[in-house]
Design a protein around this motif. Sequence first.
Motif, PDB file in Angstrom:
ATOM      1  N   ARG A  83       1.032   7.419   2.016  1.00  0.00           N
ATOM      2  CA  ARG A  83       0.419   8.650   1.597  1.00  0.00           C
ATOM      3  C   ARG A  83       0.833   9.244   0.548  1.00  0.00           C
ATOM      4  O   ARG A  83       0.409   9.823  -0.404  1.00  0.00           O
ATOM      5  CB  ARG A  83       0.239   9.541   3.028  1.00  0.00           C
ATOM      6  CG  ARG A  83      -0.237  10.893   2.902  1.00  0.00           C
ATOM      7  CD  ARG A  83      -0.396  11.712   4.092  1.00  0.00           C
ATOM      8  NE  ARG A  83      -1.535  10.931   5.054  1.00  0.00           N
ATOM      9  CZ  ARG A  83      -1.249  10.518   6.089  1.00  0.00           C
ATOM     10  NH1 ARG A  83       0.119  10.371   6.546  1.00  0.00           N
ATOM     11  NH2 ARG A  83      -2.493  10.085   6.909  1.00  0.00           N
ATOM     12  N   ILE A  84       2.220   9.241   0.540  1.00  0.00           N
ATOM     13  CA  ILE A  84       2.953   9.706  -0.536  1.00  0.00           C
ATOM     14  C   ILE A  84       2.760   9.152  -1.799  1.00  0.00           C
ATOM     15  O   ILE A  84       2.554   9.618  -2.898  1.00  0.00           O
ATOM     16  CB  ILE A  84       4.554   9.720  -0.238  1.00  0.00           C
ATOM     17  CG1 ILE A  84       4.724  10.987   0.957  1.00  0.00           C
ATOM     18  CG2 ILE A  84       5.308  10.050  -1.582  1.00  0.00           C
ATOM     19  CD1 ILE A  84       6.421  11.108   1.166  1.00  0.00           C
ATOM     20  N   CYS A  85       2.573   7.833  -1.784  1.00  0.00           N
ATOM     21  CA  CYS A  85       2.389   6.980  -2.779  1.00  0.00           C
ATOM     22  C   CYS A  85       0.818   7.347  -3.549  1.00  0.00           C
ATOM     23  O   CYS A  85       0.759   7.172  -4.715  1.00  0.00           O
ATOM     24  CB  CYS A  85       2.281   5.402  -2.529  1.00  0.00           C
ATOM     25  SG  CYS A  85       3.945   4.918  -2.298  1.00  0.00           S
ATOM     26  N   ILE A  86       0.071   7.461  -2.424  1.00  0.00           N
ATOM     27  CA  ILE A  86      -1.473   7.838  -2.858  1.00  0.00           C
ATOM     28  C   ILE A  86      -1.294   9.120  -3.524  1.00  0.00           C
ATOM     29  O   ILE A  86      -2.032   9.346  -4.661  1.00  0.00           O
ATOM     30  CB  ILE A  86      -2.316   7.770  -1.682  1.00  0.00           C
ATOM     31  CG1 ILE A  86      -2.556   6.477  -1.129  1.00  0.00           C
ATOM     32  CG2 ILE A  86      -3.871   8.432  -2.046  1.00  0.00           C
ATOM     33  CD1 ILE A  86      -3.127   6.465   0.238  1.00  0.00           C
ATOM     34  N   GLU A  87      -0.702   9.959  -2.940  1.00  0.00           N
ATOM     35  CA  GLU A  87      -0.717  11.449  -3.550  1.00  0.00           C
ATOM     36  C   GLU A  87      -0.145  11.354  -5.039  1.00  0.00           C
ATOM     37  O   GLU A  87      -0.646  12.279  -5.832  1.00  0.00           O
ATOM     38  CB  GLU A  87       0.048  12.431  -2.726  1.00  0.00           C
ATOM     39  CG  GLU A  87      -0.886  12.718  -1.486  1.00  0.00           C
ATOM     40  CD  GLU A  87       0.030  13.577  -0.645  1.00  0.00           C
ATOM     41  OE1 GLU A  87       1.214  13.982  -0.574  1.00  0.00           O
ATOM     42  OE2 GLU A  87      -0.544  13.929   0.578  1.00  0.00           O
ATOM     43  N   ASN A  88       0.745  10.503  -5.314  1.00  0.00           N
ATOM     44  CA  ASN A  88       1.481  10.484  -6.450  1.00  0.00           C
ATOM     45  C   ASN A  88       0.899   9.449  -7.571  1.00  0.00           C
ATOM     46  O   ASN A  88       1.310   9.139  -8.609  1.00  0.00           O
ATOM     47  CB  ASN A  88       3.011  10.499  -6.427  1.00  0.00           C
ATOM     48  CG  ASN A  88       3.712  11.672  -5.929  1.00  0.00           C
ATOM     49  OD1 ASN A  88       3.819  12.469  -6.703  1.00  0.00           O
ATOM     50  ND2 ASN A  88       3.790  11.625  -4.479  1.00  0.00           N
ATOM     51  N   ARG A  89      -0.111   9.000  -7.060  1.00  0.00           N
ATOM     52  CA  ARG A  89      -1.029   7.790  -7.788  1.00  0.00           C
ATOM     53  C   ARG A  89      -0.105   6.657  -8.210  1.00  0.00           C
ATOM     54  O   ARG A  89      -0.029   6.178  -9.282  1.00  0.00           O
ATOM     55  CB  ARG A  89      -1.830   8.706  -9.014  1.00  0.00           C
ATOM     56  CG  ARG A  89      -2.560   9.770  -9.091  1.00  0.00           C
ATOM     57  CD  ARG A  89      -3.543   9.564  -7.771  1.00  0.00           C
ATOM     58  NE  ARG A  89      -4.303   8.676  -8.052  1.00  0.00           N
ATOM     59  CZ  ARG A  89      -5.704   9.017  -8.598  1.00  0.00           C
ATOM     60  NH1 ARG A  89      -5.790  10.251  -8.845  1.00  0.00           N
ATOM     61  NH2 ARG A  89      -6.443   8.169  -8.875  1.00  0.00           N
ATOM     62  N   MET A  90       0.766   6.304  -7.344  1.00  0.00           N
ATOM     63  CA  MET A  90       1.672   5.127  -7.603  1.00  0.00           C
ATOM     64  C   MET A  90       0.861   3.671  -7.051  1.00  0.00           C
ATOM     65  O   MET A  90       1.653   2.867  -7.441  1.00  0.00           O
ATOM     66  CB  MET A  90       2.981   5.423  -6.642  1.00  0.00           C
ATOM     67  CG  MET A  90       3.690   6.472  -7.413  1.00  0.00           C
ATOM     68  SD  MET A  90       4.333   6.249  -9.023  1.00  0.00           S
ATOM     69  CE  MET A  90       5.491   4.628  -8.959  1.00  0.00           C
ATOM     70  N   ILE A  91       0.041   3.734  -6.195  1.00  0.00           N
ATOM     71  CA  ILE A  91      -0.590   2.565  -5.525  1.00  0.00           C
ATOM     72  C   ILE A  91      -1.859   2.500  -5.686  1.00  0.00           C
ATOM     73  O   ILE A  91      -2.532   3.443  -5.511  1.00  0.00           O
ATOM     74  CB  ILE A  91       0.026   2.435  -4.008  1.00  0.00           C
ATOM     75  CG1 ILE A  91       0.116   1.001  -3.723  1.00  0.00           C
ATOM     76  CG2 ILE A  91      -0.584   3.480  -3.233  1.00  0.00           C
ATOM     77  CD1 ILE A  91       1.111   0.646  -2.687  1.00  0.00           C
ATOM     78  N   MET A  92      -2.476   1.459  -5.473  1.00  0.00           N
ATOM     79  CA  MET A  92      -4.009   1.187  -5.451  1.00  0.00           C
ATOM     80  C   MET A  92      -4.342  -0.195  -4.997  1.00  0.00           C
ATOM     81  O   MET A  92      -3.434  -1.188  -4.886  1.00  0.00           O
ATOM     82  CB  MET A  92      -4.653   1.220  -6.746  1.00  0.00           C
ATOM     83  CG  MET A  92      -4.124   0.348  -7.886  1.00  0.00           C
ATOM     84  SD  MET A  92      -4.874   1.123  -9.624  1.00  0.00           S
ATOM     85  CE  MET A  92      -3.878   2.304  -9.931  1.00  0.00           C
ATOM     86  N   PHE A  93      -5.577  -0.339  -4.528  1.00  0.00           N
ATOM     87  CA  PHE A  93      -5.849  -1.913  -3.904  1.00  0.00           C
ATOM     88  C   PHE A  93      -5.741  -2.836  -5.192  1.00  0.00           C
ATOM     89  O   PHE A  93      -6.247  -2.319  -6.384  1.00  0.00           O
ATOM     90  CB  PHE A  93      -7.132  -1.800  -3.578  1.00  0.00           C
ATOM     91  CG  PHE A  93      -7.663  -1.023  -2.266  1.00  0.00           C
ATOM     92  CD1 PHE A  93      -6.648  -1.311  -1.204  1.00  0.00           C
ATOM     93  CD2 PHE A  93      -8.453   0.180  -2.277  1.00  0.00           C
ATOM     94  CE1 PHE A  93      -6.830  -0.138   0.035  1.00  0.00           C
ATOM     95  CE2 PHE A  93      -8.412   0.665  -0.801  1.00  0.00           C
ATOM     96  CZ  PHE A  93      -7.626   0.566   0.226  1.00  0.00           C
ATOM     97  N   GLU A  94      -5.348  -3.767  -4.960  1.00  0.00           N
ATOM     98  CA  GLU A  94      -5.262  -5.020  -5.928  1.00  0.00           C
ATOM     99  C   GLU A  94      -6.798  -5.296  -6.658  1.00  0.00           C
ATOM    100  O   GLU A  94      -7.200  -5.541  -7.730  1.00  0.00           O
ATOM    101  CB  GLU A  94      -4.565  -6.451  -5.376  1.00  0.00           C
ATOM    102  CG  GLU A  94      -4.593  -7.488  -6.484  1.00  0.00           C
ATOM    103  CD  GLU A  94      -3.772  -8.393  -5.864  1.00  0.00           C
ATOM    104  OE1 GLU A  94      -3.435  -9.386  -6.625  1.00  0.00           O
ATOM    105  OE2 GLU A  94      -3.608  -8.735  -4.901  1.00  0.00           O
ATOM    106  N   ASP A  95      -7.879  -5.216  -5.702  1.00  0.00           N
ATOM    107  CA  ASP A  95      -9.316  -5.837  -6.055  1.00  0.00           C
ATOM    108  C   ASP A  95      -9.922  -4.587  -7.012  1.00  0.00           C
ATOM    109  O   ASP A  95     -11.077  -4.907  -7.426  1.00  0.00           O
ATOM    110  CB  ASP A  95     -10.226  -6.120  -4.899  1.00  0.00           C
ATOM    111  CG  ASP A  95     -10.282  -4.972  -3.819  1.00  0.00           C
ATOM    112  OD1 ASP A  95     -11.169  -5.049  -3.133  1.00  0.00           O
ATOM    113  OD2 ASP A  95      -9.900  -3.754  -4.143  1.00  0.00           O
ATOM    114  N   ILE A  96      -9.205  -3.560  -7.124  1.00  0.00           N
ATOM    115  CA  ILE A  96      -9.772  -2.406  -7.996  1.00  0.00           C
ATOM    116  C   ILE A  96     -10.094  -2.970  -9.495  1.00  0.00           C
ATOM    117  O   ILE A  96     -11.320  -2.630 -10.038  1.00  0.00           O
ATOM    118  CB  ILE A  96      -9.270  -0.890  -7.976  1.00  0.00           C
ATOM    119  CG1 ILE A  96      -9.375  -0.391  -6.763  1.00  0.00           C
ATOM    120  CG2 ILE A  96      -9.352  -0.145  -9.198  1.00  0.00           C
ATOM    121  CD1 ILE A  96      -8.160   0.870  -6.348  1.00  0.00           C
TER     122      ILE A  96
END
Length: 704
Positions: free
Chosen positions: A690-703
Amino acid sequence: MDFFNTLDRKYNIRLNSEQREAVRHGEGPALILAGPGSGKTTVITARAAFLIKEAGIRPQNILTLTFNKAAQQEMEKRFGRLYGSDISEKVHFATLHSFCNRVVREYERMKGRKLQRIEGSEQETGKHKLLKDIYLKINNSRINDDELENLINEIGLVKNSLIKEFEGLGFNTKRFPQVYRAYEDYKKSNLLIDFDDMLTYAFSILTKYPRLLAYYRNKYTYIQVDEAQDLSKIQFELIRLLSAESGNVFIVADDDQSIYGFRGAEPQYILDFEKQFGQCSIYRLERNYRSAGNIVRLSSSFIRQNKNRYDKNHAAVNASGKEPETVKTRSQREQLKFILDKLEEGGNSSGDIPFHTAVLYRNNLSSILVADLLERNGIGFKIRQNKLHFFRHWLVQEITAFLHFALNPRDVEAFSKIYYRMNRYISKAMLECALSGSGNRPVIDCIMDGIELKPFQLEGLQAVKLEFAQLAEKRPWNALEYIKNNFKYLESVKEYCGLMGISCEYNYRLFEILQEIAYNCSSIVGFLDRLAELDRLFEGNNAAACAGGGAAVTLSTLHSSKGLEYDCVFMIDLINSELPGDKLLEKAVELKDMSVLEEERRLFYVGMTRARQELYLVYPSASNHENLQASVFISEVCRLFNNELEKGFSEGAGVIHKKFGQGSIVSMEPNSMTARVRFKDGQVRTLDLRICIENRMIMFEDIH
């Protein structure tokens, strides 16, 4: 099916099942709910061809109405290009105003008298001058360009909404009822007619003259209306009047894109369509052929937060692409840098931008600094907008007068614009003395030699003379800071705004724009030249060709972008004071009614749905050392975006972390967003997703 097979074989037009159902519609009223990128223009033109070729309707009996000249010409051109070889007779495509003008012309022939049009490319200044004169006479003060535009919009709202009583409506124009009535009386007495009068006159004429109404009803037995969510009350009543006998009205609309409330447009007319027209057929065009799948999903979830709408299930035809981004920058200068970096990221050695990009904003003022940025960096662009009064605004004129006077102490005209803004106790008698001079000597010298002054006054004037001499030597940004702090210019502006009841914040924004332009100039002469260049740029034919050849970037207000599409979209200045606006937010809180924000949310949605591949929602967190509050719509988008991502994380899912690179989720704690992720370096790390998402640090590989 022969008609649709021919479309496919001969014209390479393959309609989906929902589009075919709409095209097949024959008799009776129909409402076509057409989402963004759903092919509504194709459906309207194909349906006209279907009526002619399959239902045997004569082309001259079909009337297709649009809201602007460009849309009318595009539809007419497309119909002719596709079906012109098979359908030789003319199908009538017209704007609502041009159709109404035709009705008025018919009335003029009947009565043997001519009404003079005071609006349009040649006569527009006539209307402006008339309103300025009336305002001056009633209010004993001059109206500036921004106030004049607001007055014209308010007159349009009255006409389009068929408003008869003004009490309690809260118009911004001073003594609006008196100004409005004086304007109407003058036009009536002098047989004048403006753009909005065409609608009200046509409605009145058709109501009063049954034979003329019968002529148009018999002539146009099938009526199609494009962009019907933009219908105002008078326009809706006109269409209902024309189609009342045949009932054959084909309305194409998207209530989610109704954004012209200031003109009297109201989505409720579409929402009540079934009540107004009995046995109405409804068709839904919900497949989006324009945008990447993730843009469609995010924008669709966003607009569902509006309550007063038809529910829809938008479906993306295109696969997901680059994830939309919300971008927080430290300042407006950083916002510009972000745009430039992204453009250059995709450019090549010649400076060309490889795809069509748009920079969209709520207020025309936002275009100035973007245009300055692009022109300085040799990036081709064009500007789509109505009017920009920045360079003729009194504040801009006064600031440049300060600088002109610093450069030329003999400039009496510049001095007369600013003497009362200096806070240096310069009287009207001193000004009159300066004005009586020949212009060959410095203004301050003329005052000191031409009028009896006390020692402290002479000392003060000598100090002013020195101040302006020093001001002339400063860099432009520092010169503006000096005018603001030492002459206390903005304090004087605040006092003036309080007396006149106008917005201080708007005028502060003008000053900030001047400072941002000044930041990139090394001398006052260079700064004044730059302002003149930008003025010419915006006064041109709304297009600027810079190094690199083509205009790869379009600058547009969100309102003007409707109906258009771009590969990449930057929505900028997404702060509460701009969108939805501080006053509207205060009203929502005061009334405890969030529905007042729905039109502004629709406007935000229109911007999002212009994007085909990339969407950046950008907001500066500060300006001129003051904190700015991100738009409430940014918060809504972030919440939706995070919810969407959270749903997709599960054991085995591939991810990309900005710091650690590619990895896959090994395990997730029950009822938690804590996950163990194995990365390509072999390390297993425990992350709070959740913290990673909020700080835009992580995303799905298939994006990607």
